[in-house]
Design an enzyme around this catalytic site. Structure first.
Site, PDB file in Angstrom:
ATOM      1  N   LYS A   1       0.736  -1.100   0.090  1.00 15.19           N
ATOM      2  CA  LYS A   1       0.073  -0.073   0.188  1.00 15.19           C
ATOM      3  C   LYS A   1       0.901   1.141  -0.171  1.00 15.19           C
ATOM      4  CE  LYS A   1      -4.511   0.752   2.368  1.00 15.19           C
ATOM      5  NZ  LYS A   1      -4.959   0.750   3.589  1.00 15.19           N
TER       6      LYS A   1
HETATM    7  O1  G3P Z   1      -9.495   2.386   4.522  1.00  7.98           O
HETATM    8  C1  G3P Z   1      -8.884   3.370   5.195  1.00  7.98           C
HETATM    9  C2  G3P Z   1      -9.360   3.639   6.250  1.00  7.98           C
HETATM   10  O2  G3P Z   1      -8.705   2.801   7.319  1.00  7.98           O
HETATM   11  C3  G3P Z   1      -9.584   5.173   6.856  1.00  7.98           C
HETATM   12  O3  G3P Z   1     -10.549   5.139   7.285  1.00  7.98           O
HETATM   13  O4  G3P Z   1     -12.397   5.988   9.014  1.00  7.98           O
HETATM   14  O5  G3P Z   1      -9.997   6.700   9.357  1.00  7.98           O
HETATM   15  O6  G3P Z   1     -11.123   7.610   7.330  1.00  7.98           O
HETATM   16  P1  G3P Z   1     -11.024   6.323   8.443  1.00  7.98           P
END
Ligand code: G3P
Length: 223
Positions: A84
């Site tokens: 990633k």
């Molecule tokens: O897939 C990316 C994710 O882990 C980020 O999520 O909720 O931190 O924006 P969030």
């Protein structure tokens, strides 16, 4: 439509894999920090043993050479590792160099269809727009999913769109309808998708009715 689990929590991954609904896993430094009692490498190897689907491992370096070195290292851990890499200028170079070596990448922190197009051009296998974070700043996250999925399909690009930063079940339905190939979900959202108050109430009612008739039968036998 494939579903990935967006977590570094091995217990969650084991449970979701047992349900038969999980096609892969995405991790990142924040998710790792929540569970980080073991090394990132050990954790990745364990996750790759639980699912044979793609498992994303995120690089930390901010220069292309460093990202490529980390990517090569992750790729040696298991055959289903995907590296990633954040959307940025060195990131595009790293994606391109790793693609030449046959190492699959997932370009993360995508917030526009153009960023996704660039990542696909560089050779990323997966493109991860963050819908929740776009919604957080009053933008339409799902619009990016729709545009990027259309671009990938229209031009037959060799990449899959992962709807990331998913916050609730409606994001999953909308991503599926918008043509995303994949959504990556926190375990909580996966659980929320399973449940509906009418389903849960229906199960309880069936159990209660069954128990009632069994009790009546037992009573009739006695009499
Ligand atoms: O897939 C990316 C994710 O882990 C980020 O999520 O909720 O931190 O924006 P969030």
């Amino acid at each position: 439509m494939k579903l990935f689990l967006d977590t570094a929590d091995v217990a969650e991954i084991r449970t979701a894999v047992r349900w038969g609904v999980i096609d892969g896993v995405t991790t990142n430094p924040t998710l790792y920090a929540k569970v980080g009692k073991t090394s990132y490498d050990e954790l990745l190897v364990e996750i790759c043993g639980i699912t044979s689907g793609p498992v994303s491992a995120e690089v930390i370096a901010d220069d292309a050479d460093g990202m490529v070195a980390e990517g090569r290292h992750f790729a040696r851990l298991a055959p289903n590792i995907v590296v990633k890499i954040p959307m940025c200028e060195p990131g595009l170079e790293a994606i391109s160099r790793l693609a030449e070596e046959g190492i699959r990448t997932n370009c993360t922190l995508i917030f526009t269809a153009n960023q996704g197009l660039l990542a696909a051009k560089a050779g990323a296998s997966f493109l991860s727009p963050f819908v929740g974070r776009l919604d957080d700043v009053n933008e339409d996250g799902m619009m990016v999913i729709r545009e990027l999925s259309d671009i990938v399909n229209l031009h037959d690009l060799d990449a899959e769109v992962i709807t990331a930063s998913v916050r609730h079940p409606r994001h999953v339905t909308d991503a599926a309808l918008a043509g995303a190939h994949i959504a990556t979900l926190p375990f909580k959202v996966l659980q929320q998708m399973v449940h509906h108050p009418l389903t849960d109430r229906g199960i309880a009612q069936f159990k209660a009715d069954w128990a009632k008739v069994q009790a009546e039968l037992a009573e009739a036998k006695k009499g």
